[in-house]
Design an enzyme around this catalytic site. Structure first.
Site, mmCIF file in Angstrom:
data_model
loop_
_atom_site.group_PDB
_atom_site.id
_atom_site.type_symbol
_atom_site.label_atom_id
_atom_site.label_comp_id
_atom_site.label_asym_id
_atom_site.label_seq_id
_atom_site.Cartn_x
_atom_site.Cartn_y
_atom_site.Cartn_z
ATOM 1 N N GLU A 214 0.837 -1.194 0.000
ATOM 2 C CA GLU A 214 0.000 0.000 0.000
ATOM 3 C C GLU A 214 0.877 1.250 0.000
ATOM 4 O OE1 GLU A 214 -2.657 -0.520 3.383
ATOM 5 O OE2 GLU A 214 -2.667 -2.674 3.051
ATOM 6 N N GLU A 325 -9.587 5.748 3.287
ATOM 7 C CA GLU A 325 -9.950 4.945 4.460
ATOM 8 C C GLU A 325 -9.840 5.831 5.691
ATOM 9 O OE1 GLU A 325 -7.712 1.310 4.974
ATOM 10 O OE2 GLU A 325 -8.112 1.248 7.112
#
Ligand SMILES: *[C@@H]1O[C@H](CO)[C@@H](O)[C@H](O)[C@H]1NC(C)=O
Ligand SMILES: *[C@@H]1O[C@H](CO)[C@@H](O)[C@H](O)[C@H]1NC(C)=O
Length: 410
Positions: A214, A325
Site C-alpha cells: 500500500e 480509508e
C-alpha cells in the site's frame, strides 16, 4: 583476608553487579533505548525539518532493510530492469495539469537540506513516537483493514470501525498499479483515528494470509505526533497479523532514493477552491527479478519490496483498490467527524472534492492499461462517498471522500 574469602567476595560482587546490570537492562527506559537503537541507524548527516522531524541520511547499505534475515547477503538493485510500457505517454496530461495551476510537490524537510548521494533519507523515530504507541512492539504496526467489496456486511462497520470509499478491479492477474492522487489535510477528530488516501496491491484472500502493498498519503496523529499529511507505505504478508508496518518500520523495503523519505510530510497540500496539488504513485513488479518497485512522481524511483517477502504477491496481485480509508472510533457513541479526502463529497467536483486520476493497472505484458470493469464501494455513502468517470485528460478517475458526522451520518 585469605585468598579463598577474597575470591568469594569478588564473585558475589561480580554476580551482584551483573544482577544489577540485568535488572537495569529490563527497565522500560532501557528497552526503549534498545528499540530506538535498532530502528535508527547511524547517520552520515541529519537534517531537521520545519515540522520537527529529524531526517537521518543513512548509508544505503546500513538501512533497516538489512535487518531482515533473508536480506543478509542481498545485493542492492540500484535500478529496476524494466519500467511498465506506456508510462511516458502522459505528456499531454501533464501539460493540462499545469494549466490547472498544479505544481510539482516536494517534502517539507527539503527546505533545510538534502541527503548526500549513496545515502537514503529516513525519518528518525523518537522516544515520543514510541510513547504514543499502545506498546513498543505495536509501534508502526497498527492493524488496519482492507475494504472487502465482496462482503458488504453491515456488521463489519462495528468491527474496528474502518470505513472506505474506493474504486477497485479484480478477476485478473495484475502486476502493478498507478494513480495521481490529490493531496489534502483532512481533520482528525481523535488522535487514535487516521485518514488516508492510497492504492492497495492485494494478493490472496481476505482471510489470514492476505498479501498487501500500500502507498499514498495519510494523517495519523498517533503514528507521527501531528496532523501533517505524510507520504506513507505499508506492507503485510499475513493480513496485518505478524508482519506489516508503515514505511520502513519493519525491515523489508529496500530504498535506493536519496531524496524522498517515507513518512515525511508532503508540502504543500490543496486548499478548498484554491491551488490543487497532487502526487503520482506507481507500483509495479519487475518482470525480470520479480521485485515490487515503487516510483513517486516522474523522477523518484524509491526502491523495492523483494518478492520473497510475500506468498501470493510473489506471483501477481489478484485485486487492486484505490481510494480513502478512515477509522471511525465513534467518540461519544456517534459517527466520527474525521474527514476523508478534502472532507467534501464527490458531487462538489474539482478543487473542492478530492480525486484519483489516470488510474491504471499493469498487465501481464508489463503494459499500463486503463482498469477494466472498475467497481466502486463504500460502507456508508452518507458519510463518505465515491463517484467515478472517464475523460480524455484524466483517463479513468474518481472523486471520493466526505465529512463523516453530519445530520445524514450519525
Ligand atoms: C550468507 O552468506 C554466507 C556466506 O556465504 C552463508 O553462510 C549464509 O548462509 C548466507 N545467508 C543467507 C541468509 O543467505
Ligand atoms: C490535531 O488536530 C486536532 C483537531 O482536529 C487538535 O485538537 C490537535 O491539537 C491537533 N494536534 C496537533 C499535534 O497539532
Amino acid at each position: 583476608m585469605d585468598t579463598a574469602r577474597g575470591v568469594a567476595c569478588l564473585l558475589v560482587a561480580v554476580i551482584c553487579l551483573s544482577c544489577a546490570a540485568a535488572a537495569a537492562a529490563r527497565t522500560p527506559a532501557a528497552r526503549m533505548h534498545r528499540h530506538l537503537k535498532r530502528l535508527n541507524k547511524p547517520a552520515v548527516k541529519s537534517i531537521e525539518s520545519p515540522d520537527g522531524d529529524i531526517i537521518d541520511c543513512v548509508h544505503i547499505s546500513h538501512q533497516p532493510a538489512f535487518d531482515h534475515p533473508y536480506l543478509k547477503n542481498h545485493t542492492v538493485q540500484m535500478r529496476p530492469n524494466y519500467h511498465p510500457e506506456g508510462l511516458y505517454d502522459e505528456s499531454k496530461t501533464n501539460v493540462a495539469s499545469t494549466s490547472n495551476g498544479e505544481r510539482p510537490m516536494v517534502q517539507l524537510w527539503h527546505q533545510n537540506g538534502r541527503c548526500p548521494v549513496g545515502t537514503v533519507p529516513i525519518r528518525r523515530t523518537k522516544k515520543d513516537d514510541l510513547l504514543r504507541a499502545s506498546s513498543m512492539r505495536r509501534y508502526g504496526r497498527k492493524r488496519h483493514t482492507t475494504a472487502n467489496p465482496m462482503s458488504v456486511n453491515p456488521t463489519m462497520l462495528n468491527e474496528g470501525g474502518h470505513q472506505h470509499a474506493i474504486a477497485y478491479v479484480q478477476g485478473d492477474k495484475y502486476y502493478g498499479a498507478k494513480a495521481t492522487i490529490n493531496v489534502w489535510e483532512p481533520k482528525i477528530e481523535q488522535p487514535n483515528e487516521f485518514s488516508l488516501s492510497q492504492l492497495w496491491i492485494l494478493g490472496g484472500s481476505f482471510g489470514e494470509d492476505l498479501n498487501s502493498i500500500e502507498a499514498g498519503w495519510q494523517v495519523s496523529p498517533d503514528l507521527y505526533g501531528d496532523n501533517n499529511t505524510r507520504l506513507f507505505t505499508y506492507w503485510t504478508s499475513d493480513a496485518y497479523q505478524a508482519t506489516g508496518c508503515y514505511n520502513i518500520l519493519c525491515s523489508g523495503f529496500v530504498q535506493i532514493n536519496s531524496e524522498i523519505a517515507m513518512g515525511a510530510s508532503i508540502f504543500p497540500t490543496s486548499s478548498y477552491s484554491g491551488s490543487q496539488y497532487d502526487i503520482s504513485i506507481l507500483i509495479w513488479k519487475d518482470p525480470k527479478e520479480g521485485n515490487w518497485w515503487m516510483q513517486f512522481g516522474k523522477d523518484y524511483v524509491l526502491g523495492y519490496w523483494p518478492s520473497f517477502l510475500f506468498s501470493y504477491l510473489a506471483d501477481s496481485a489478484s485485486m487492486i483498490e484505490w481510494g480513502g480509508e478512515v477509522v471511525n472510533s465513534q467518540p461519544d457513541g456517534v459517527h466520527t467527524s474525521t474527514q476523508m479526502g478534502s472532507g467534501h463529497f464527490p458531487e462538489e467536483g474539482f478543487s473542492k472534492s478530492s480525486y484519483f486520476k489516470n488510474i491504471q493497472v499493469v498487465d501481464s505484458t508489463n503494459n499500463l492499461k486503463a482498469p477494466k470493469g472498475l467497481g466502486t464501494f463504500t460502507e456508508q455513502s452518507n458519510c463518505y462517498d465515491v463517484q467515478n468517470g472517464n475523460n480524455g485528460d484524466w483517463g479513468t478517475y474518481f472523486y471520493y471522500g466526505g465529512p463523516g458526522r453530519s445530520s445524514n451520518c450519525q
